[in-house]
Design a protein around this motif. Sequence first.
Motif, PDB file in Angstrom:
ATOM      1  N   TRP A  44      22.622  57.411  19.526  1.00  0.00           N
ATOM      2  CA  TRP A  44      21.618  56.013  18.635  1.00  0.00           C
ATOM      3  C   TRP A  44      22.605  55.296  17.413  1.00  0.00           C
ATOM      4  O   TRP A  44      22.245  56.458  16.832  1.00  0.00           O
ATOM      5  CB  TRP A  44      20.040  56.081  18.962  1.00  0.00           C
ATOM      6  CG  TRP A  44      19.221  57.120  20.182  1.00  0.00           C
ATOM      7  CD1 TRP A  44      19.296  58.072  20.522  1.00  0.00           C
ATOM      8  CD2 TRP A  44      19.123  55.839  20.992  1.00  0.00           C
ATOM      9  NE1 TRP A  44      18.423  57.795  21.859  1.00  0.00           N
ATOM     10  CE2 TRP A  44      17.995  56.761  22.152  1.00  0.00           C
ATOM     11  CE3 TRP A  44      18.926  54.663  21.336  1.00  0.00           C
ATOM     12  CZ2 TRP A  44      17.385  55.876  23.418  1.00  0.00           C
ATOM     13  CZ3 TRP A  44      18.875  53.669  22.148  1.00  0.00           C
ATOM     14  CH2 TRP A  44      18.845  54.446  23.356  1.00  0.00           C
ATOM     15  N   THR A  45      22.796  54.580  16.913  1.00  0.00           N
ATOM     16  CA  THR A  45      22.414  53.989  16.217  1.00  0.00           C
ATOM     17  C   THR A  45      21.781  52.989  14.803  1.00  0.00           C
ATOM     18  O   THR A  45      21.094  52.484  15.810  1.00  0.00           O
ATOM     19  CB  THR A  45      24.100  53.342  15.632  1.00  0.00           C
ATOM     20  OG1 THR A  45      23.718  51.769  16.679  1.00  0.00           O
ATOM     21  CG2 THR A  45      25.110  54.516  16.235  1.00  0.00           C
ATOM     22  N   PHE A  46      21.529  54.063  13.743  1.00  0.00           N
ATOM     23  CA  PHE A  46      20.446  52.885  12.784  1.00  0.00           C
ATOM     24  C   PHE A  46      20.986  52.091  11.303  1.00  0.00           C
ATOM     25  O   PHE A  46      22.081  52.364  11.487  1.00  0.00           O
ATOM     26  CB  PHE A  46      19.301  53.985  12.064  1.00  0.00           C
ATOM     27  CG  PHE A  46      18.323  55.038  13.263  1.00  0.00           C
ATOM     28  CD1 PHE A  46      17.805  54.055  14.593  1.00  0.00           C
ATOM     29  CD2 PHE A  46      19.166  55.823  13.371  1.00  0.00           C
ATOM     30  CE1 PHE A  46      16.808  54.753  15.259  1.00  0.00           C
ATOM     31  CE2 PHE A  46      18.484  56.461  14.878  1.00  0.00           C
ATOM     32  CZ  PHE A  46      17.146  55.951  15.844  1.00  0.00           C
ATOM     33  N   GLN A 105      20.251  49.585  13.938  1.00  0.00           N
ATOM     34  CA  GLN A 105      20.349  48.684  14.778  1.00  0.00           C
ATOM     35  C   GLN A 105      19.742  49.098  16.215  1.00  0.00           C
ATOM     36  O   GLN A 105      19.289  48.188  16.666  1.00  0.00           O
ATOM     37  CB  GLN A 105      21.810  48.922  15.232  1.00  0.00           C
ATOM     38  CG  GLN A 105      23.051  48.128  14.627  1.00  0.00           C
ATOM     39  CD  GLN A 105      23.459  49.295  14.172  1.00  0.00           C
ATOM     40  OE1 GLN A 105      22.531  51.024  13.796  1.00  0.00           O
ATOM     41  NE2 GLN A 105      24.868  49.151  14.124  1.00  0.00           N
ATOM     42  N   ASP A 106      19.261  50.126  16.621  1.00  0.00           N
ATOM     43  CA  ASP A 106      18.456  51.078  17.556  1.00  0.00           C
ATOM     44  C   ASP A 106      17.102  51.357  17.370  1.00  0.00           C
ATOM     45  O   ASP A 106      16.069  50.848  18.075  1.00  0.00           O
ATOM     46  CB  ASP A 106      18.764  51.637  17.978  1.00  0.00           C
ATOM     47  CG  ASP A 106      20.193  51.484  18.705  1.00  0.00           C
ATOM     48  OD1 ASP A 106      20.153  50.731  19.566  1.00  0.00           O
ATOM     49  OD2 ASP A 106      20.933  52.749  18.759  1.00  0.00           O
ATOM     50  N   ARG A 161      13.460  48.208  18.132  1.00  0.00           N
ATOM     51  CA  ARG A 161      13.601  48.915  19.546  1.00  0.00           C
ATOM     52  C   ARG A 161      12.715  50.263  20.287  1.00  0.00           C
ATOM     53  O   ARG A 161      12.018  50.572  21.065  1.00  0.00           O
ATOM     54  CB  ARG A 161      14.272  48.567  20.543  1.00  0.00           C
ATOM     55  CG  ARG A 161      15.988  48.813  20.474  1.00  0.00           C
ATOM     56  CD  ARG A 161      16.830  48.179  21.515  1.00  0.00           C
ATOM     57  NE  ARG A 161      18.648  49.318  21.559  1.00  0.00           N
ATOM     58  CZ  ARG A 161      18.943  49.184  22.573  1.00  0.00           C
ATOM     59  NH1 ARG A 161      18.581  49.261  23.926  1.00  0.00           N
ATOM     60  NH2 ARG A 161      19.738  50.098  22.651  1.00  0.00           N
ATOM     61  N   GLN A 209      22.259  59.285   8.693  1.00  0.00           N
ATOM     62  CA  GLN A 209      21.600  58.832  10.390  1.00  0.00           C
ATOM     63  C   GLN A 209      19.958  59.557   9.967  1.00  0.00           C
ATOM     64  O   GLN A 209      19.565  59.369  10.910  1.00  0.00           O
ATOM     65  CB  GLN A 209      22.105  58.811  11.460  1.00  0.00           C
ATOM     66  CG  GLN A 209      22.990  57.400  11.660  1.00  0.00           C
ATOM     67  CD  GLN A 209      23.046  56.391  11.674  1.00  0.00           C
ATOM     68  OE1 GLN A 209      22.449  56.348  12.795  1.00  0.00           O
ATOM     69  NE2 GLN A 209      23.328  55.734  10.742  1.00  0.00           N
TER      70      GLN A 209
END
Length: 258
Positions: free
Chosen positions: A121-123, A125-126, A129, A154
């Motif tokens: 996952w990337t933050f 951005q995710d 949600r 991250q």
Amino acid sequence: MAHAAFHPTALSVNLNKVALVRNTRHLGIPSVTRAATLCLEAGARGITVHPRPDERHIRLHDVFDLAALLQAWPDREYNIEGNPFHNLMAVAREVKERGLPLHQLTLVPDSEGQFTSDHGWTFPQDAERLRPLIAEAQALGARVSLFMDPEPAQMAAAKAVGADRVELYTEPYAAAWHTSDRQNQLERYRAAAQAALDAGLGVNAGHDLNRDNLTAFLRTVPGVSEVSIGHALIADALELGYAATIVDYNRCIADAFA
């Protein structure tokens, strides 16, 4: 029921590849639950499954059969991994509705037809949600681990979105094992794990870990609570048998803390 000497890092066995072989015929062999039983008897600390929507390996009934099996092993853990935007949350809800054990959900950002998980996952951005799904999983009583690339910056964001742990995606380390980049990769994972611990997260790891590279990883990377190993472990079991394979993976773990 066998009782193993437990090491600081738990070995969770991913059984997807057992199911993949079984699914090539209609005979029910090899048995996923028999594989789980043999691994648990030999000292595995947990069982992992990744039930993809196309059921190309683990099928829905396997998820429930294994959860029922684990009721007899209260000191071991059941980890279900998958994409929470596909089928994972529905599967988790049904496990809990049936009153079956579920200790950890590992959220993985794979696509439906993806060959295997290959990124985290990337933050930020995710973040938005994921946040309600993490809260829902925790309300079901499951610990939440986020599948993450080894990026120290991250880790605080993963904690901020509500995760309990991260699972560091270890394929880049495994790919570098026989190259001059091995030490650089180990340093990446060491820094990422330390950042996770500093943020208040637990640390898991998985993907292409094996009997060659596991000990060095655990010696260098601090605070790894669990390694989830499937492909290499099942390949080893084809040659050594499940019991001898689990014993040797636990030896690799023990050697890291000797």
